[in-house]
Structure formats: structure tokens, C-alpha cells
Design a protein around this motif. Structure first.
Motif, PDB file in Angstrom:
ATOM      1  N   PRO A  99     -22.787 -20.133  26.844  1.00 48.28           N
ATOM      2  CA  PRO A  99     -23.823 -20.314  25.836  1.00 48.28           C
ATOM      3  C   PRO A  99     -25.211 -20.190  26.478  1.00 48.28           C
ATOM      4  O   PRO A  99     -25.391 -20.259  27.699  1.00 48.28           O
ATOM      5  CB  PRO A  99     -23.699 -22.084  25.723  1.00 48.28           C
ATOM      6  N   LYS A 100     -26.074 -19.796  25.514  1.00 46.98           N
ATOM      7  CA  LYS A 100     -27.532 -19.363  26.077  1.00 46.98           C
ATOM      8  C   LYS A 100     -28.367 -20.464  26.971  1.00 46.98           C
ATOM      9  O   LYS A 100     -29.124 -20.300  27.861  1.00 46.98           O
ATOM     10  CB  LYS A 100     -28.605 -18.971  24.978  1.00 46.98           C
ATOM     11  N   GLU A 144     -15.535 -16.042  20.218  1.00 41.58           N
ATOM     12  CA  GLU A 144     -16.793 -16.275  20.383  1.00 41.58           C
ATOM     13  C   GLU A 144     -17.195 -17.672  20.013  1.00 41.58           C
ATOM     14  O   GLU A 144     -18.130 -18.413  20.497  1.00 41.58           O
ATOM     15  CB  GLU A 144     -17.715 -15.309  19.763  1.00 41.58           C
ATOM     16  N   ASN A 148     -18.802 -23.225  20.759  1.00 43.12           N
ATOM     17  CA  ASN A 148     -19.448 -23.897  19.672  1.00 43.12           C
ATOM     18  C   ASN A 148     -18.759 -25.299  19.058  1.00 43.12           C
ATOM     19  O   ASN A 148     -19.322 -26.328  18.717  1.00 43.12           O
ATOM     20  CB  ASN A 148     -19.839 -23.083  18.533  1.00 43.12           C
ATOM     21  N   PHE A 166     -24.796 -12.675  20.303  1.00 44.99           N
ATOM     22  CA  PHE A 166     -26.309 -13.281  20.065  1.00 44.99           C
ATOM     23  C   PHE A 166     -25.937 -14.169  18.598  1.00 44.99           C
ATOM     24  O   PHE A 166     -26.591 -15.304  18.711  1.00 44.99           O
ATOM     25  CB  PHE A 166     -26.792 -12.127  19.634  1.00 44.99           C
ATOM     26  N   LYS A 167     -25.250 -13.831  17.783  1.00 40.37           N
ATOM     27  CA  LYS A 167     -25.006 -14.437  16.741  1.00 40.37           C
ATOM     28  C   LYS A 167     -24.299 -15.983  16.898  1.00 40.37           C
ATOM     29  O   LYS A 167     -24.536 -16.987  16.071  1.00 40.37           O
ATOM     30  CB  LYS A 167     -23.945 -13.919  15.679  1.00 40.37           C
ATOM     31  N   ASN A 168     -23.552 -15.979  17.844  1.00 44.87           N
ATOM     32  CA  ASN A 168     -22.805 -17.219  18.322  1.00 44.87           C
ATOM     33  C   ASN A 168     -23.351 -17.973  19.316  1.00 44.87           C
ATOM     34  O   ASN A 168     -22.975 -18.862  20.069  1.00 44.87           O
ATOM     35  CB  ASN A 168     -21.366 -16.938  18.659  1.00 44.87           C
ATOM     36  N   ASN A 169     -24.604 -17.643  19.777  1.00 45.71           N
ATOM     37  CA  ASN A 169     -25.850 -18.195  20.687  1.00 45.71           C
ATOM     38  C   ASN A 169     -25.029 -18.092  21.990  1.00 45.71           C
ATOM     39  O   ASN A 169     -25.098 -19.134  22.748  1.00 45.71           O
ATOM     40  CB  ASN A 169     -25.757 -19.700  20.072  1.00 45.71           C
ATOM     41  N   LEU A 170     -24.581 -17.026  22.237  1.00 48.84           N
ATOM     42  CA  LEU A 170     -24.000 -16.705  23.786  1.00 48.84           C
ATOM     43  C   LEU A 170     -24.858 -15.640  24.600  1.00 48.84           C
ATOM     44  O   LEU A 170     -25.386 -14.880  23.843  1.00 48.84           O
ATOM     45  CB  LEU A 170     -22.433 -16.356  23.403  1.00 48.84           C
ATOM     46  N   LYS A 171     -24.553 -15.557  25.806  1.00 47.22           N
ATOM     47  CA  LYS A 171     -25.314 -14.489  26.504  1.00 47.22           C
ATOM     48  C   LYS A 171     -24.050 -14.054  27.759  1.00 47.22           C
ATOM     49  O   LYS A 171     -23.048 -14.773  28.129  1.00 47.22           O
ATOM     50  CB  LYS A 171     -26.387 -14.966  27.178  1.00 47.22           C
TER      51      LYS A 171
END
Length: 285
Positions: A99-100, A144, A148, A166-171
Motif C-alpha cells: 500500500p502507498k 491487487e 484493500n 496505481f488504481k488499487n492504491n499500491l506501489k
């Protein structure tokens, strides 16, 4: 002649690119009505459309002779299946993502955390090599979404552009391996079918060489032909054809696409003019 059996992914981008390279090799495959098996009309080739994850086992069992498959799948499931050609398309990477908001500094930050993946062997081997023990959760489908919904703290999955992460708030925080489509061969291929495979591979190599090359033609003053020729990374030597205009010649050659702009800049500095660049359909040696 013995018919060669090839497995390709039954749907998706890898399917489209696999059929395209066969078409570029002059092989016509009619897969009307989404058949799971189709024969080429002008080459001794039978195509089986399979799930990507099932292809390695079909190779190991000798059900198919060859396959176009991502080498990440072979690493995960394929044992010692031999790769005979890298095909240069469907490039991606198998990566670790968090997660970001996760403050990631090193893999040690993931110790004893839950990692969701559909690549369990690749994931476990990677963390084992880095002496990091994790709690693995093997899932299929949309990996992904796992962080969440509270299923995992991080994931290992294939990444292409990174837009899905990016759409799933991951890096993306670590790359385990880079992957692309490859031509793999069954350990049980017969000598008779090897003959057919050699012919197919010859065609594939001609197509791949053409994809990474450009044919260029340019007008060059005769006194500068030697200087221009020394710049060109040619197969043997450039073709030089006199022009109607006295003192000028047309110089023709092949250059690699990844060197294109660097070579073009040097050619202009050396005196080349009217540079024309053409795509190459096939390069046969």
C-alpha cells in the motif's frame, strides 16, 4: 511431414501477439468460433489454446511439442523446460507491491507479514534467498485487491505499466524478475518434429530481426562515403549506388532500432542528406 503441436494462451494480449508472430511467419491459423484447437492451412502446425498456467505441464507431459508462454510462468511451474527463443513481446515483471501508505525501506520490513500472490513458488524462493520469512497467501484472480480487503499486507504479482497498482492504491517496491514471451520446447519432442521446429524457428528469427531493424537510404557526397560507412553498424558493408547528380551517391544500409537516433545524428554530421527510413518485413540470413 510430422505436425508440430504448439500451445498458446487462449485469450488476452499474449494470445494476440502469439498469433501475430505466426502470421508474420507466413502461417495461417483459422481459429473461428473460439476453438480450443486449430490447424494451420499452409504449415504442419496444430495450435492448442490453453490457460497460461496450464501450458508448462502440457510441455512436461509431451502433450504439446512447443509453446509460446511467459517465462515467468516457466519459472513458477515449468521445472527445467528449455527456452529456445526469447520473442521480445508481452514484457512484464514480477514485483512486490505494498500500500502507498506503507513506509517501505527494505525487504526486512515485510518479515512475518501476509503476502498474497498467484506465484507461490517464485515468491517463496525470492524471500528465502533474501532470508525473509513471510506468511504466504496463495490466491488466483485479482491479487491487487488483497490489501484493500484486509487479506494481505502486500502482494507479489505481474506488473506491466503499473496502472493497475496505481488504481488499487499500491506501489511497486521490488522487482523479483523480468519476463517476456518465449518459445519453449518439450523434453519429449521427436527428431522428426525437431525438423519442423527448426523451420519454424528460422522464420521466427527472420521476423524478430526485422522488428528491431530499420532500412535506411541517404544521399551522400562521394568524398564523404567512407566517413559515413564507418558510422553504419552494417551487416557486411553498405550498398552504394551512384546518382545522376555528379559527385553524389545513394548509400543504403540496415541499423538497429535501439541505435536509430544516435546513428542518424552522426550521419547528418558526417554529411548525409535526404535520409529515408523504411520498415523491414523480414530479414533472412
Amino acid at each position: 511431414m510430422n505436425t508440430l503441436k504448439i500451445a498458446i494462451q487462449k485469450s488476452g494480449r499474449l494470445n494476440e501477439d502469439s498469433l501475430k508472430i505466426l502470421k508474420d511467419c507466413g502461417i495461417s491459423v483459422d481459429n473461428g468460433n473460439d476453438q480450443l484447437k486449430a490447424s494451420a492451412t499452409n504449415f504442419p502446425l496444430e495450435v492448442l489454446f490453453l490457460r497460461n498456467s496450464d501450458i508448462p505441464q502440457y510441455l512436461l507431459d509431451g502433450v504439446v511439442d512447443i509453446a509460446i508462454v511467459g517465462d515467468n510462468i516457466l519459472v513458477e511451474k515449468g521445472g527445467n523446460i528449455k527456452i529456445i527463443e526469447k520473442l521480445g513481446f508481452s514484457k512484464c515483471r514480477v514485483s512486490v507491491a505494498v500500500p502507498k501508505a506503507f513506509e517501505f525501506k527494505s525487504l526486512d520490513d515485510l518479515k512475518k507479514l501476509r503476502i498474497a500472490t498467484s506465484y507461490p513458488n517464485t515468491t517463496l524462493n525470492y524471500f528465502k534467498q533474501n532470508n525473509v520469512k513471510v506468511d504466504l497467501h496463495q490466491i488466483s484472480g485479482s491479487v491487487e485487491i488483497a490489501p484493500n480487503i484486509g487479506l494481505a499486507d502486500a502482494i507479489v504479482d505481474i506488473v506491466s505499466s503499473g496502472s493497475t497498482l496505481f488504481k488499487n492504491n499500491l506501489k511497486e517496491v521490488a522487482v523479483i524478475m523480468k519476463s517476456e514471451a518465449v518459445l519453449a520446447v518439450s523434453p519429449f519432442i521427436t527428431p522428426e518434429k525437431q525438423v519442423v521446429l527448426d523451420k519454424l524457428r528460422f522464420r521466427i528469427q527472420a521476423v524478430l530481426r526485422a522488428r528491431i531493424s530499420k532500412y535506411i537510404l541517404m544521399n551522400v557526397p562521394n568524398e564523404k562515403i567512407i566517413a559515413v560507412s564507418q558510422i553504419l553498424p552494417v551487416l557486411k558493408s553498405p550498398t552504394v549506388v551512384p546518382l545522376n547528380e555528379v559527385g553524389w551517391s545513394s548509400v543504403q544500409s540496415v541499423i538497429d532500432e535501439d541505435q536509430f537516433w544516435d546513428v542518424i545524428d552522426k550521419l547528418k554530421e558526417a554529411g548525409a542528406e535526404g535520409i529515408l527510413v523504411c520498415p523491414i518485413e523480414k530479414m533472412v540470413f
